[in-house]
Design a protein around this motif. Structure first.
Motif, PDB file in Angstrom:
ATOM      1  N   SER A  21     -13.330  46.838 -37.562  1.00 52.85           N
ATOM      2  CA  SER A  21     -11.838  46.998 -37.633  1.00 52.85           C
ATOM      3  C   SER A  21     -11.260  46.551 -36.316  1.00 52.85           C
ATOM      4  N   CYS A  22     -10.142  45.871 -36.413  1.00 53.57           N
ATOM      5  CA  CYS A  22      -9.255  45.323 -35.132  1.00 53.57           C
ATOM      6  C   CYS A  22      -7.897  45.792 -35.264  1.00 53.57           C
ATOM      7  N   VAL A  23      -7.442  46.387 -33.991  1.00 45.39           N
ATOM      8  CA  VAL A  23      -6.269  46.927 -33.790  1.00 45.39           C
ATOM      9  C   VAL A  23      -5.518  45.959 -32.992  1.00 45.39           C
ATOM     10  N   ALA A  24      -4.294  45.513 -33.261  1.00 47.54           N
ATOM     11  CA  ALA A  24      -3.585  44.750 -32.372  1.00 47.54           C
ATOM     12  C   ALA A  24      -2.367  45.319 -32.025  1.00 47.54           C
ATOM     13  N   SER A  25      -2.373  45.342 -30.697  1.00 45.64           N
ATOM     14  CA  SER A  25      -1.058  45.954 -29.968  1.00 45.64           C
ATOM     15  C   SER A  25      -0.211  44.945 -29.062  1.00 45.64           C
ATOM     16  N   GLY A  26       1.174  45.120 -28.728  1.00 42.83           N
ATOM     17  CA  GLY A  26       1.667  44.490 -27.894  1.00 42.83           C
ATOM     18  C   GLY A  26       2.841  43.608 -28.490  1.00 42.83           C
ATOM     19  N   SER A  27       3.220  42.432 -28.082  1.00 40.98           N
ATOM     20  CA  SER A  27       4.442  41.785 -28.765  1.00 40.98           C
ATOM     21  C   SER A  27       4.000  40.675 -29.742  1.00 40.98           C
ATOM     22  N   ILE A  28       3.955  41.386 -31.143  1.00 38.77           N
ATOM     23  CA  ILE A  28       3.647  40.520 -31.836  1.00 38.77           C
ATOM     24  C   ILE A  28       4.745  40.688 -33.203  1.00 38.77           C
ATOM     25  N   SER A  29       4.620  39.484 -33.973  1.00 32.02           N
ATOM     26  CA  SER A  29       5.400  39.673 -35.188  1.00 32.02           C
ATOM     27  C   SER A  29       4.546  39.820 -36.443  1.00 32.02           C
ATOM     28  N   THR A  54       0.826  37.569 -46.086  1.00 29.89           N
ATOM     29  CA  THR A  54       0.755  37.835 -47.599  1.00 29.89           C
ATOM     30  C   THR A  54      -0.188  38.091 -48.278  1.00 29.89           C
ATOM     31  N   LYS A  55      -1.345  38.203 -47.382  1.00 27.52           N
ATOM     32  CA  LYS A  55      -2.498  38.647 -47.732  1.00 27.52           C
ATOM     33  C   LYS A  55      -3.351  37.631 -48.671  1.00 27.52           C
ATOM     34  N   ARG A  66     -19.760  38.607 -50.479  1.00 26.48           N
ATOM     35  CA  ARG A  66     -20.431  39.800 -49.549  1.00 26.48           C
ATOM     36  C   ARG A  66     -19.408  40.454 -48.661  1.00 26.48           C
ATOM     37  N   PHE A  67     -18.408  39.623 -48.088  1.00 31.01           N
ATOM     38  CA  PHE A  67     -17.518  40.217 -47.177  1.00 31.01           C
ATOM     39  C   PHE A  67     -15.991  40.222 -47.795  1.00 31.01           C
ATOM     40  N   THR A  68     -15.226  41.141 -47.241  1.00 28.33           N
ATOM     41  CA  THR A  68     -14.100  41.507 -47.710  1.00 28.33           C
ATOM     42  C   THR A  68     -13.104  41.583 -46.532  1.00 28.33           C
ATOM     43  N   ILE A  69     -12.087  40.725 -46.435  1.00 22.98           N
ATOM     44  CA  ILE A  69     -10.959  40.872 -45.272  1.00 22.98           C
ATOM     45  C   ILE A  69      -9.797  41.386 -45.813  1.00 22.98           C
ATOM     46  N   SER A  70      -9.243  42.651 -45.187  1.00 24.14           N
ATOM     47  CA  SER A  70      -8.203  43.078 -45.384  1.00 24.14           C
ATOM     48  C   SER A  70      -7.246  43.564 -44.415  1.00 24.14           C
ATOM     49  N   ARG A  71      -5.945  43.784 -44.510  1.00 24.10           N
ATOM     50  CA  ARG A  71      -5.051  44.259 -43.289  1.00 24.10           C
ATOM     51  C   ARG A  71      -4.047  45.137 -43.704  1.00 24.10           C
ATOM     52  N   ASN A  76      -0.643  47.194 -37.903  1.00 26.18           N
ATOM     53  CA  ASN A  76      -1.375  45.983 -36.893  1.00 26.18           C
ATOM     54  C   ASN A  76      -2.847  45.952 -37.078  1.00 26.18           C
ATOM     55  N   THR A  77      -3.692  46.299 -38.013  1.00 30.65           N
ATOM     56  CA  THR A  77      -4.977  46.294 -38.337  1.00 30.65           C
ATOM     57  C   THR A  77      -5.576  45.438 -39.262  1.00 30.65           C
ATOM     58  N   VAL A  78      -6.639  44.756 -38.942  1.00 28.64           N
ATOM     59  CA  VAL A  78      -7.419  43.904 -39.824  1.00 28.64           C
ATOM     60  C   VAL A  78      -8.687  44.436 -39.834  1.00 28.64           C
ATOM     61  N   TYR A  79      -9.318  44.482 -40.984  1.00 26.57           N
ATOM     62  CA  TYR A  79     -10.634  45.001 -41.408  1.00 26.57           C
ATOM     63  C   TYR A  79     -11.527  43.800 -42.015  1.00 26.57           C
ATOM     64  N   LEU A  80     -12.865  44.083 -41.874  1.00 30.68           N
ATOM     65  CA  LEU A  80     -13.962  43.270 -42.462  1.00 30.68           C
ATOM     66  C   LEU A  80     -14.948  44.207 -42.872  1.00 30.68           C
ATOM     67  N   GLN A  81     -15.085  44.117 -44.125  1.00 30.34           N
ATOM     68  CA  GLN A  81     -15.982  44.839 -44.955  1.00 30.34           C
ATOM     69  C   GLN A  81     -17.062  44.076 -45.230  1.00 30.34           C
TER      70      GLN A  81
END
Length: 115
Positions: A21-29, A54-55, A66-71, A76-81
């Motif tokens: 998991s990756c959580v983004a914080s701060g000034s992002i669009s 738009t995924k 084998r891997f699946t990325i999602s958000r 503001n989180t992206v995952y990698l299964q």
């Protein structure tokens, strides 16, 4: 300033699974591309997977199927299964966020796959 904080790495046996998991914080669009890269010892950092707002997704050939990325835009989180892990997947995995005028990296999380 943007901060990316990864979690979910660890030690797993070959054939096992992990979820990063990756959580983004701060000034992002919301108009950004988030992704995962990895760097194994003695090798260059390589793209693993990316996902747009738009995924739309993109994967390196070695992880397809084998891997699946999602958000989750609201979080503001992206995952990698990561399933069916192989020894060659061992690396430090880095989260990345890109948008106009910005290219940010997380601190990395170690993934070790024992054979």
């Amino acid at each position: 300033q943007v901060q990316l904080v990864e979690s979910g790495g660890g030690l797993v046996q070959a054939g096992g699974s992990l979820r990063l998991s990756c959580v983004a914080s701060g000034s992002i669009s919301s108009f950004n591309v988030m992704g995962w890269y990895r760097q194994a010892p003695g090798k260059q950092r390589e793209l693993v997977a990316t996902i747009t707002r738009t995924k739309n997704t993109n994967y390196v050939d070695s992880v397809k199927g084998r891997f699946t990325i999602s958000r989750d835009g609201a979080k503001n989180t992206v995952y990698l299964q990561m399933n069916s892990l192989k020894h060659e997947d061992t690396a430090v995995y880095y989260c990345n966020l890109r948008e106009v005028g910005l290219n940010s990296w997380g601190q990395g999380t170690q993934v070790t796959v024992s054979s």
